[in-house]
Motif scaffolding. Structure first.
Motif, mmCIF file in Angstrom:
data_model
loop_
_atom_site.group_PDB
_atom_site.id
_atom_site.type_symbol
_atom_site.label_atom_id
_atom_site.label_comp_id
_atom_site.label_asym_id
_atom_site.label_seq_id
_atom_site.Cartn_x
_atom_site.Cartn_y
_atom_site.Cartn_z
ATOM 1 N N MET A 1 90.327 55.826 47.385
ATOM 2 C CA MET A 1 90.368 54.401 47.070
ATOM 3 C C MET A 1 90.247 54.222 45.552
ATOM 4 N N ALA A 2 90.734 53.062 45.099
ATOM 5 C CA ALA A 2 90.595 52.724 43.682
ATOM 6 C C ALA A 2 90.266 51.241 43.571
ATOM 7 N N TYR A 3 89.689 50.870 42.422
ATOM 8 C CA TYR A 3 89.296 49.478 42.201
ATOM 9 C C TYR A 3 89.736 49.042 40.808
ATOM 10 N N ALA A 4 90.355 47.858 40.753
ATOM 11 C CA ALA A 4 90.786 47.290 39.467
ATOM 12 C C ALA A 4 90.264 45.868 39.376
ATOM 13 N N ARG A 5 89.908 45.451 38.159
ATOM 14 C CA ARG A 5 89.396 44.092 37.974
ATOM 15 C C ARG A 5 89.805 43.537 36.619
ATOM 16 N N VAL A 6 90.163 42.266 36.604
ATOM 17 C CA VAL A 6 90.281 41.500 35.361
ATOM 18 C C VAL A 6 89.397 40.273 35.518
ATOM 19 N N SER A 7 89.077 39.621 34.397
ATOM 20 C CA SER A 7 88.074 38.551 34.428
ATOM 21 C C SER A 7 88.583 37.205 34.914
ATOM 22 N N SER A 8 89.898 36.975 34.864
ATOM 23 C CA SER A 8 90.412 35.671 35.286
ATOM 24 C C SER A 8 91.795 35.814 35.907
ATOM 25 N N THR A 9 92.225 34.777 36.615
ATOM 26 C CA THR A 9 93.489 34.825 37.353
ATOM 27 C C THR A 9 94.709 34.921 36.445
ATOM 28 N N ASP A 10 94.583 34.482 35.185
ATOM 29 C CA ASP A 10 95.746 34.542 34.292
ATOM 30 C C ASP A 10 95.858 35.869 33.537
ATOM 31 N N GLN A 11 94.896 36.787 33.772
ATOM 32 C CA GLN A 11 94.980 38.106 33.146
ATOM 33 C C GLN A 11 95.772 39.062 34.038
ATOM 34 N N ASN A 12 96.354 40.083 33.401
ATOM 35 C CA ASN A 12 97.270 40.985 34.101
ATOM 36 C C ASN A 12 96.592 42.306 34.467
ATOM 37 N N LEU A 13 96.807 42.744 35.710
ATOM 38 C CA LEU A 13 96.235 44.003 36.202
ATOM 39 C C LEU A 13 97.153 45.208 35.986
ATOM 40 N N ASP A 14 98.367 44.968 35.484
ATOM 41 C CA ASP A 14 99.398 46.013 35.452
ATOM 42 C C ASP A 14 98.951 47.318 34.806
ATOM 43 N N ARG A 15 98.293 47.227 33.646
ATOM 44 C CA ARG A 15 97.907 48.468 32.932
ATOM 45 C C ARG A 15 96.952 49.311 33.769
ATOM 46 N N GLN A 16 95.986 48.651 34.406
ATOM 47 C CA GLN A 16 95.042 49.389 35.257
ATOM 48 C C GLN A 16 95.765 49.995 36.459
ATOM 49 N N LEU A 17 96.653 49.217 37.063
ATOM 50 C CA LEU A 17 97.355 49.688 38.266
ATOM 51 C C LEU A 17 98.235 50.896 37.958
ATOM 52 N N ILE A 18 98.916 50.869 36.796
ATOM 53 C CA ILE A 18 99.768 52.002 36.406
ATOM 54 C C ILE A 18 98.943 53.289 36.353
ATOM 55 N N GLU A 19 97.745 53.197 35.738
ATOM 56 C CA GLU A 19 96.881 54.379 35.620
ATOM 57 C C GLU A 19 96.323 54.807 36.977
ATOM 58 N N LEU A 20 95.876 53.842 37.758
ATOM 59 C CA LEU A 20 95.246 54.166 39.044
ATOM 60 C C LEU A 20 96.234 54.754 40.046
ATOM 61 N N LYS A 21 97.508 54.312 39.972
ATOM 62 C CA LYS A 21 98.531 54.797 40.910
ATOM 63 C C LYS A 21 98.863 56.279 40.707
ATOM 64 N N LYS A 22 98.404 56.850 39.595
ATOM 65 C CA LYS A 22 98.576 58.285 39.384
ATOM 66 C C LYS A 22 97.641 59.080 40.300
ATOM 67 N N TYR A 23 96.619 58.397 40.848
ATOM 68 C CA TYR A 23 95.612 59.082 41.658
ATOM 69 C C TYR A 23 95.575 58.632 43.116
ATOM 70 N N VAL A 24 95.933 57.363 43.359
ATOM 71 C CA VAL A 24 95.914 56.857 44.744
ATOM 72 C C VAL A 24 97.138 55.972 44.990
#
Length: 198
Positions: A1-24
């Motif tokens: 499992m992996a977990y990603a978070r940004v502080s508000s709805t208008d922020q983008n998760l893409d950078r975290q997701l790109i990195e996390l998808k290398k592992y899960v």
């Protein structure tokens, strides 16, 4: 499992997701768009809930501040993962990414203990620094003659008139309160305050 978070709805998760998808796989990444000031976040609570992580599982995150912004809370969460036998892999902390043979898990425990100890010290330093700054701020405000805490209640313009009538039993306390538009607690608080000044 992996977990990603940004502080508000208008922020983008893409950078975290790109990195996390290398592992899960992406389907195994839980996300939240909410401030790290609170641990009460839907995705994160689901991860820690009955249908989430189990003993022996691994959770991958980009950095420690994805768990929380508060060092004391991060320490508490690391201890929760440790006590529930869940491995935490933090991409920004390469030592947590080390792969060890099956009979060498003690290395991971040692690394986790060091991380918890370091965070404990940092959290305590942060707490002491905040406390010190608060004391300095209070001292500076007092030097400037600023009143701290709740502002003192102000006496109504006609206070002395109605207070005297009340004290002389010419009117009831209720009539005095109504005349000055005061609640019972405010009236008696002001009366006590006034008695201390005369």
């Amino acid at each position: 499992m992996a977990y990603a978070r940004v502080s508000s709805t208008d922020q983008n998760l893409d950078r975290q997701l790109i990195e996390l998808k290398k592992y899960v796989p992406e389907s195994n990444i839980v996300v939240d768009k909410i401030s790290g000031k609170t641990l009460h976040r839907p995705g994160y609570e689901a991860l820690k809930g009955a249908l989430g992580l189990r003993s022996g599982d691994t959770l991958v995150i980009k950095s420690l501040d994805r768990l929380s912004r508060n060092k004391a809370d991060i320490k508490k969460e690391l201890e929760w993962f440790k006590s529930n036998h869940i491995r935490l892999m933090i991409l920004d902390l390469p030592t947590t990414m080390v792969q060890v043979p099956d009979n060498q898990e003690w290395i991971l425990d040692m690394l986790n203990n060091i991380l918890i100890e370091v965070l404990s010290s940092m959290a305590e330093q942060e707490r002491l620094l905040i406390h010190s700054r608060q004391k300095e701020g209070i001292a500076a405000a007092k030097l400037q003659g600023k009143h701290l805490g709740r502002p003192k209640m102000q006496f109504p313009n006609d206070w002395e008139h109605y207070y005297t009538l009340w004290k002389n039993h010419d009117i009831t306390a209720k009539k005095a309160m109504q005349s000055m538009n005061l609640s019972s607690s405010s009236f008696y608080k002001l009366a006590k305050q006034f008695q201390n000044t005369v």
